[in-house]
Every structure is written in structure tokens, then in C-alpha cells.
Enzyme design. Structure first.
Site, PDB file in Angstrom:
ATOM      1  N   LYS B  78     -21.343  52.567  69.351  1.00  0.00           N
ATOM      2  CA  LYS B  78     -22.546  52.797  70.066  1.00  0.00           C
ATOM      3  C   LYS B  78     -22.541  54.467  70.215  1.00  0.00           C
ATOM      4  O   LYS B  78     -21.610  55.087  70.348  1.00  0.00           O
ATOM      5  CB  LYS B  78     -22.746  52.279  71.484  1.00  0.00           C
ATOM      6  CG  LYS B  78     -24.060  52.408  71.942  1.00  0.00           C
ATOM      7  CD  LYS B  78     -24.244  51.591  73.317  1.00  0.00           C
ATOM      8  CE  LYS B  78     -25.580  51.679  73.972  1.00  0.00           C
ATOM      9  NZ  LYS B  78     -25.461  50.953  75.410  1.00  0.00           N
ATOM     10  N   SER B 153     -29.340  47.816  75.980  1.00  0.00           N
ATOM     11  CA  SER B 153     -29.612  48.908  75.147  1.00  0.00           C
ATOM     12  C   SER B 153     -28.615  49.027  73.828  1.00  0.00           C
ATOM     13  O   SER B 153     -28.918  49.720  73.148  1.00  0.00           O
ATOM     14  CB  SER B 153     -29.315  50.351  76.007  1.00  0.00           C
ATOM     15  OG  SER B 153     -27.871  50.257  76.468  1.00  0.00           O
ATOM     16  N   SER B 177     -26.664  45.606  79.288  1.00  0.00           N
ATOM     17  CA  SER B 177     -26.947  46.433  77.702  1.00  0.00           C
ATOM     18  C   SER B 177     -25.863  46.026  76.704  1.00  0.00           C
ATOM     19  O   SER B 177     -26.086  46.183  75.683  1.00  0.00           O
ATOM     20  CB  SER B 177     -26.821  47.789  77.954  1.00  0.00           C
ATOM     21  OG  SER B 177     -27.809  48.526  78.471  1.00  0.00           O
TER      22      SER B 177
END
Lengths: 95, 485
Positions: B78, B153, B177
């Protein structure tokens, strides 16, 4: 809770944000909605309840006071938007 | 089956037997990215050359006798975890050109174990969002239905795993997330206990809630990645100095002797009936596998979203004060003095959701409101944590839906922040309490969208969570499904 335009402007200044007029109007509505929702918390009696800032029982983590290698100056400055003479360069502060 | 569709443990076995090479696996993943990522949009940065070099090194190291379950396996990261020499944007304009001079501890550990990084994946800006629509670059699409969100997210991580654009990925979870995108994309995602995994090098959003964890194609892979990234780190003062078990030992096919708690507060009105049904079926399956099922109560659940949006935004307003255009990141041009430079850089550098949260947090912490909002939120956090303490006296794991609905349409909730926040209603309490939680596939809607089952455990008892998840997974076939792209 209805938040006023003056409050939005004051908070934006504290947060170092410059808001366009359109952004302010939107934020007045959105923040007012969110704060009204958050006020459901007022329905709970929390008298005498200890606040939790952190879930683990970790306190005062220290290390031995010995020097360790840090970032070399060149690497530390590599991402600087502006630099000069081995320093970060910013607009003039003193008149 | 193509190499890019396989799991870590399948590829590990093939690599150990000499049936394939890391170069072949990495090429398969990079080709897959080339073929499908213009549709999925999971990657912000693809590091193809570096990945192939890592793959060749892994193949060489294997010949020289090195062994590790992720040796030569492509794991996407990420874009809020620092990677030396590869830009780390947080999907924000303000960090658009930031190239970290150091690795996050999780990245260093994966590198040490010989994994391959195919690139950095998309997210909501600064991990603030539930749909990956808040990325400053582009939204990521759900591989099961390109008109829908992948969750957020960590939407890039979940979509990349589901689409076979990597074998596994790391995400971060502040209010759901990792788990909510895992549910939306039909993959497995674990948020470890707070303190289990070092946050060093993770760009901070809300420091008392943030935690890094794996997104994988099955539970076994989650255990494998957890073995590598877990453990105390002197560079993160909030990382816990507790022993790390071998998580793969928890992969047991039954749940005999375990008690599964069902909280009535998580089966609410307004929930998609198909989600409700799938999760109840999953609980029945756990019962058939030997678990005792009991009712538990988490009475303060209804206050979790409000509590979270005070505490997380307050911490964010403080953490994001560092972006001032001085040492790194974006600096606006044409400022007349230093203050003006701060104001203009931040206003042009942050997107609308980030500004909204900074404003909310600054307001909650400002003079006159601190007790009414921040302190109140911290007190309710205590009550939420106590709910779980009580519930875990009766149950070893708690089973709930991960999200009230399957993936929603792109644009459906983006105009109403509060509606978007409510999609995290089942995941947020877990971060406030600091306990571990996993999401794994437990069915599909009639529209062929994945549904997520969430299993929660006591602090540092990822073992029980993984055991229940593994037993359920092995009794079902959901984890073998792949989206058609």
C-alpha cells in the site's frame, strides 16, 4: 450542532488551511451534520469513566542514550522543495 | 491455472520442488498488471525492473540454500508504507513526489525474507475513506464489477490480490481499511492486534488506531505473512514486546471446544438481507465444525462511529500538521511569506476529505470543545473496550458481518460523508478496542458480489481468529473463486 461561518474560518486558520468561499459553505453543512451525529455521545453518562488514549499498557518507552547513525545530510535534503547551502530554504521570515 | 492466480503456499511448494521460478511467477504477475490494470487501476507505481531483479536474486538465493515461505513471491505494498527509492505518495498530491530514504519495518522484513515487490498500490488519500474514491490520482475499481468500489482505504491492495496482480499485499487498517476492502473484493484481510506489527515507516493517520496487516487469497497465506511482519520493533515505541507464535500452527480444520459469540447489535435493520443470511449460514457452519455458539452483547456499538470520527480526526489533525511544504512534499508557488506558504501548500496539496477531517479534528481539539468532544470520545472508547472484555469472557471469537452491504456503486456515497462513514459501522469498534479481526469470504450476492464474514479475537489472540477462519474456509469453496476480467 450548527457550526457558523466564523467558526469554520477560525478553525481553518488554526489548521493552516486556506478555504475558498465555496469550500466554506460546503464545510458548514457537512461539519454541522457530522457534529450533530457525534452529539449522540451526549446521551451516554460517562461520569467517572477513565478516558482511553491508548489500548496497550505501554508507558515511557526509553532507550539507552547512545548515538546511532542518522540520515546523511544529502539524503535528508533530497526531498526538500527548496534548499540552499545544506539547509532547507523557506520564504523570508524577518522583515 | 495461471501462476498469478495461485496462493503463496501453492507457489512456495512449486518453487521448492523446482516446478517454477520466481522469475516466471513475477513475469506472470507483471503481465497480469499489463493486461488488466487499465481496467482495475490498482497500482499507483509499478516497479517492474526492480521486481524482476529481486526475482532473479530470489532464484539465485534459493539455489544457494536460502529458504523462506515468501522467497520470490510478489507482494504489493500500500502506498502509505515507505520504500527506499520508490515514491510513496499516500495517494496525495502533497506527497506526490516523495521518495523515502528508508524502508518501513514491514517492508524491510519482507525484503529480508526475499519477497518481490511488483509496485505500490492505490488507496484513499492518507487512508481516509472507505471506497478508494478519495485517491488524488484515480479511483480503483472492484474486479468483480468494474462499476463498483473495491472498498477502502486499502482498495488497491484488495483489488490487486483479487485480480491476480500480485500474490498477496499489505494494507493498513485504522477503522476497517483492511477488512472492508477484503470483504468487497472477496479476499482475506487481517487487522492484527494493535502493537503486534511495527508501524515504523507507515505514514501516520491516527496513531492509536493504525495497524498494518496482510490481504491474501486464503487464510494460510495470511498466517504466513503474519509470521514475517509481526514482532517487537525498537523503532516503534507502541509495538508490543510480546512473544510471536507460529501462526501457521493455528491452521486447524476444526473448532472443537471453541465458543463463537454472536452480538445482536451487529445484525441491524438496514443491513442487506443477503449479507445477513450469508453470515448466519457461516455461523451455522462453524457450529457444525464443533463450535459452541452463544449470544453476546456489545451494548455501545451504536456509539462507535461517532467516537471514531472524533478520535481519529483529532489524531489526524495533529499528525498531518507536519505537511507544511518545508522538508519534503509539495510546496505551493507564489507565497508572500512563510505562513502564506504553509496555508497555500496545504490547501493545494490536500484533497477535500483530508481537509474535512483535519477541520473536524482541529475543531474537536480546539479551546472550549476539548472536554465535550475529545475527552468524551476517549471515555466512550473505554466503554467500547469494556464491552469486548466482557464478551470475551463468554466467547473465544466473535462473528459478525464485515460490512452491512456488498460493494456499492462508484459515486453512490461520495457526496455524503456521513453515509460513507456508516459503511464502517461493523469494523470501527475493533480499532477502538485494539483487538484483532479478520474478514474472509462467506458467500456472494445474487449480483455475484462477494460477502465478508468478520471474526474477532482477544488481544494478541490472532491464533483463535485464524483457527476459526481456517476451519470455515476449508469447509467452503468461496476462497477458490476468482473474478473474470
Amino acid at each position: 450542532m450548527k457550526i457558523s461561518k466564523q467558526e469554520v474560518e477560525h478553525v481553518a486558520k488554526l489548521a493552516r488551511l486556506e478555504l475558498a468561499e465555496g469550500e466554506k459553505d460546503k464545510l458548514i453543512d457537512q461539519l454541522s451534520n457530522i457534529l450533530t451525529y457525534v452529539e449522540t455521545l451526549n446521551g451516554l453518562d460517562t461520569k467517572g469513566v477513565e478516558p482511553t488514549s491508548h489500548v496497550l499498557d505501554i508507558k515511557n518507552v526509553v532507550r539507552d542514550d547512545v548515538s546511532a547513525p542518522g540520515l546523511p545530510q544529502e539524503q535528508a535534503l533530497a526531498n526538500a522543495p527548496e534548499k540552499a547551502a545544506g539547509h532547507y530554504k523557506v520564504p523570508k521570515i524577518i522583515e | 491455472m495461471e501462476l498469478h492466480d495461485r496462493t503463496i503456499h501453492e507457489l512456495r511448494d512449486m518453487l521448492e520442488k523446482g516446478e517454477t521460478t520466481s522469475r516466471a511467477v513475477t513475469e506472470s504477475v507483471l503481465n497480469r498488471i499489463k493486461t488488466v490494470d487499465d481496467k482495475v487501476k490498482a497500482f499507483i507505481t509499478v516497479t517492474a525492473d526492480a521486481a524482476l531483479a529481486q526475482a532473479d536474486r530470489a532464484d539465485k538465493d534459493r539455489k544457494a540454500g536460502k529458504a523462506s515461505p515468501v522467497l520470490g513471491i510478489p507482494v504489493a505494498i500500500k502506498d502509505n508504507m515507505c520504500t527506499t527509492g520508490t515514491r510513496t505518495t499516500c495517494a496525495s498530491k502533497i506527497l506526490g513526489n516523495f521518495v523515502p530514504p528508508y524502508d518501513a519495518t514491514v517492508v524491510a522484513r519482507l525484503n529480508g525474507a526475499g519477497s518481490v515487490m511488483p509496485g505500490k498500490v492505490n488507496m484513499d488519500e492518507f487512508a481516509m475513506g472507505s471506497s478508494t474514491e478519495n485517491s488524488a490520482f484515480f479511483p480503483t475499481k472492484n474486479p468483480w464489477d468494474l462499476e463498483r468500489i473495491p472498498g477502502g482505504s486499502s482498495g488497491g491492495s484488495a483489488a490487486a490480490v483479487a485480480a491476480g496482480e500480485c500474490i498477496a499485499a499489505l494494507g493498513s487498517d485504522t477503522g476497517g481499511s483492511i477488512r472492508q476492502p477484503a470483504a468487497c473484493c472477496g479476499v482475506v484481510g487481517l487487522k492484527p492486534t494493535y502493537g503486534r506489527v511495527s508501524r515504523y515507516g507507515l505514514v501516520a493517520f491516527a496513531s492509536s488506531l493504525d495497524q498494518i496487516g496482510p490481504l491474501t487469497k486464503d487464510v494460510t497465506d495470511t498466517a504466513i505473512v503474519m509470521n514475517i511482519i509481526s514482532g517487537h520493533d525498537p523503532k516503534d515505541s507502541t509495538s508490543a514486546d510480546v512473544p510471536v507464535p507460529d501462526f501457521t500452527r493455528s491452521l486447524i480444520k476444526d473448532v472443537k471446544g471453541m465458543t463463537v459469540g454472536i452480538p445482536k447489535e451487529y445484525f441491524i435493520e438496514g443491513m442487506d438481507p443477503e449479507v445477513d443470511k450469508a453470515v448466519r449460514e457461516a455461523v451455522k457452519a462453524l457450529e457444525r465444525l464443533g463450535a459452541k455458539v452463544v449470544d453476546v452483547s456489545l451494548p455501545h456499538t451504536g456509539y462507535a462511529v461517532a467516537t471514531y470520527y472524533i478520535l481519529a480526526t483529532s489524531e489526524a489533525s495533529s499528525n498531518l500538521a507536519r505537511y507544511d511544504g518545508v522538508k519534503y512534499g509539495f510546496r505551493a508557488q507564489g507565497a508572500k511569506d512563510l505562513l502564506d506558504m504553509y496555508m497555500k501548500s496545504r490547501s493545494q496539496g490536500f484533497g477535500p476529505e483530508v481537509k474535512r477531517r483535519i477541520m473536524l479534528g482541529t475543531y474537536a481539539l480546539s479551546a472550549g470543545y476539548y472536554d465535550a468532544y475529545y475527552k468524551k470520545g476517549q471515555q466512550v472508547r473505554t466503554l467500547i473496550k469494556q464491552d469486548f472484555d466482557e464478551a470475551f469472557k463468554k466467547a473465544d471469537v466473535i462473528a459478525t458481518p464485515t460490512a452491512p452491504t456488498a460493494a456499492f456503486k462508484i459515486g453512490e456515497k461520495s457526496s455524503d460523508p456521513l453515509q460513507m462513514y456508516l459503511s464502517d459501522i461493523f469494523t470501527i469498534s475493533v480499532n477502538l478496542a485494539g483487538i484483532p479481526g479478520i474478514s474472509l469470504p462467506c458467500g456472494f450476492t445474487t449480483g455475484n458480489l462477494p460477502i465478508g464474514l468478520q471474526l474477532l479475537g482477544r488481544h494478541f489472540d490472532e491464533g483463535s481468529v485464524l483457527r476459526a477462519a481456517f476451519a470455515y474456509e476449508q469447509a467452503t469453496e468461496w476462497h477458490t473463486k476468482r473474478p473474470k476480467l
